[in-house]
Design an enzyme around this catalytic site. Structure first.
Site, mmCIF file in Angstrom:
data_model
loop_
_atom_site.group_PDB
_atom_site.id
_atom_site.type_symbol
_atom_site.label_atom_id
_atom_site.label_comp_id
_atom_site.label_asym_id
_atom_site.label_seq_id
_atom_site.Cartn_x
_atom_site.Cartn_y
_atom_site.Cartn_z
ATOM 1 N N LYS A 53 27.883 41.574 30.434
ATOM 2 C CA LYS A 53 28.973 41.366 29.704
ATOM 3 C C LYS A 53 30.009 40.503 30.388
ATOM 4 C CE LYS A 53 29.459 45.959 30.410
ATOM 5 N NZ LYS A 53 29.965 47.405 30.427
ATOM 6 N N GLY A 54 29.767 40.168 31.758
ATOM 7 C CA GLY A 54 31.005 39.237 32.319
ATOM 8 C C GLY A 54 31.350 38.017 31.429
ATOM 9 N N ASP A 113 26.795 32.948 41.846
ATOM 10 C CA ASP A 113 27.078 33.174 43.148
ATOM 11 C C ASP A 113 25.727 32.792 43.874
ATOM 12 O OD1 ASP A 113 28.092 34.837 45.213
ATOM 13 O OD2 ASP A 113 27.416 36.500 44.502
ATOM 14 N N LYS A 141 30.495 29.723 43.200
ATOM 15 C CA LYS A 141 30.647 29.969 44.609
ATOM 16 C C LYS A 141 29.530 29.205 45.355
ATOM 17 C CE LYS A 141 32.446 34.755 44.301
ATOM 18 N NZ LYS A 141 32.268 36.082 44.504
HETATM 19 P P1 IMP Z 1 23.975 35.948 41.361
HETATM 20 O O1 IMP Z 1 24.434 34.353 41.017
HETATM 21 O O2 IMP Z 1 22.550 36.294 40.965
HETATM 22 O O3 IMP Z 1 24.443 36.324 42.614
HETATM 23 O O4 IMP Z 1 24.870 36.691 40.601
HETATM 24 C C1 IMP Z 1 26.029 36.344 39.827
HETATM 25 C C2 IMP Z 1 26.704 37.505 39.233
HETATM 26 O O5 IMP Z 1 27.338 38.329 40.218
HETATM 27 C C3 IMP Z 1 27.919 37.138 38.191
HETATM 28 O O6 IMP Z 1 27.435 36.842 36.960
HETATM 29 C C4 IMP Z 1 28.599 38.357 38.530
HETATM 30 O O7 IMP Z 1 28.309 39.236 37.330
HETATM 31 C C5 IMP Z 1 28.413 38.717 39.661
HETATM 32 N N1 IMP Z 1 29.594 38.476 40.796
HETATM 33 C C6 IMP Z 1 29.557 37.258 41.718
HETATM 34 N N2 IMP Z 1 30.522 37.345 42.238
HETATM 35 C C7 IMP Z 1 31.587 37.898 41.621
HETATM 36 C C8 IMP Z 1 33.100 38.142 41.654
HETATM 37 O O8 IMP Z 1 33.682 37.470 42.654
HETATM 38 N N3 IMP Z 1 33.557 39.113 40.981
HETATM 39 C C9 IMP Z 1 32.916 39.855 39.763
HETATM 40 N N4 IMP Z 1 31.547 39.476 39.559
HETATM 41 C C10 IMP Z 1 30.837 38.797 40.656
#
Ligand code: IMP
Ligand code: MG
Length: 194
Positions: A53-54, A113, A141
């Site tokens: 949903k983000g 992330d 990030k």
């Molecule tokens: P990754 O890149 O596989 O680690 O996942 C990224 C997902 O983690 C994003 O789509 C967000 O849903 C969640 N996420 C990572 N950092 C944050 C944050 O600072 N706040 C809220 N959700 C985050």
């Protein structure tokens, strides 16, 4: 668009430690991203794909900032377990409705992330043979990256801190803040109300 100030969100504002990006800053950057995408994809009818949903708030604003014909579709995922999550493996719980073979696909993310989820999803999409596949993320990030993912468009670089607002949640709360903010340490520990 007009926004309420953070203070108007009384209960939520109480949990916030610091605003990192104001609604106006985000709005300005989203318009710039939309302009770049509109220029680069002119005549190609791009298909924007988001993962629920983000991304829903960013997608709504980015899509309206794109001034050329474009389409939008969503997928939804869920994690199998914390272990498979660490390898980026996810289960598709809602697939796309629009076929992407031969399409110019722009994958839209709220946040990259570790990059694990994105890497996994891009591999899944690439197998469906789109004409092109690029990534647009509002927040990056970069220092947290565990696997390299190609990012064509980026809104803001973020430090390794947990942020909420503009679609990003902490236990399903704070998505409705128009700004992006850090939470107080005690808020991060607390259970959500209700
Ligand atoms: P990754 O890149 O596989 O680690 O996942 C990224 C997902 O983690 C994003 O789509 C967000 O849903 C969640 N996420 C990572 N950092 C944050 C944050 O600072 N706040 C809220 N959700 C985050
Ligand atoms: Mg989340």
């Amino acid at each position: 668009m007009q926004h309420y100030s953070l203070a108007a969100y009384k209960e939520l504002a109480g949990g916030v430690r610091q605003v990192l990006f104001s609604a106006e800053q985000i709005e300005q950057r989203v318009l710039e991203l939309g302009a770049a995408i509109s220029q680069d994809y002119a005549g190609r009818n791009p298909l924007l794909i988001g993962v629920l949903k983000g991304v829903f708030i960013f997608m709504a604003d980015l899509y309206r900032a794109i001034t050329i014909p474009a389409e939008v579709d969503f997928m939804a995922i869920s994690n199998y377990s914390p272990e498979t999550r660490q390898r980026g493996m996810v289960r598709l719980i809602k697939d796309l409705e629009i076929p992407i073979a031969g399409r110019h696909v722009l994958f839209v993310e709220d946040m990259v992330d570790t990059g694990l989820t994105l890497h996994y999803l891009l591999r899944n999409l690439r197998a469906r043979e789109p004409a092109s596949l690029e990534v647009c993320t509002l927040f990056n990030k970069a220092r947290r990256r565990l696997i390299d993912v190609p990012i064509k468009y980026q809104g803001f670089d973020l430090p390794d801190r947990f942020v909420v607002g503009y679609g990003l949640d902490h236990r399903e709360q704070y998505r409705n803040l128009p700004c992006v903010a850090l939470l107080k340490a005690e808020t991060l520990q607390k259970q959500t109300p209700g």
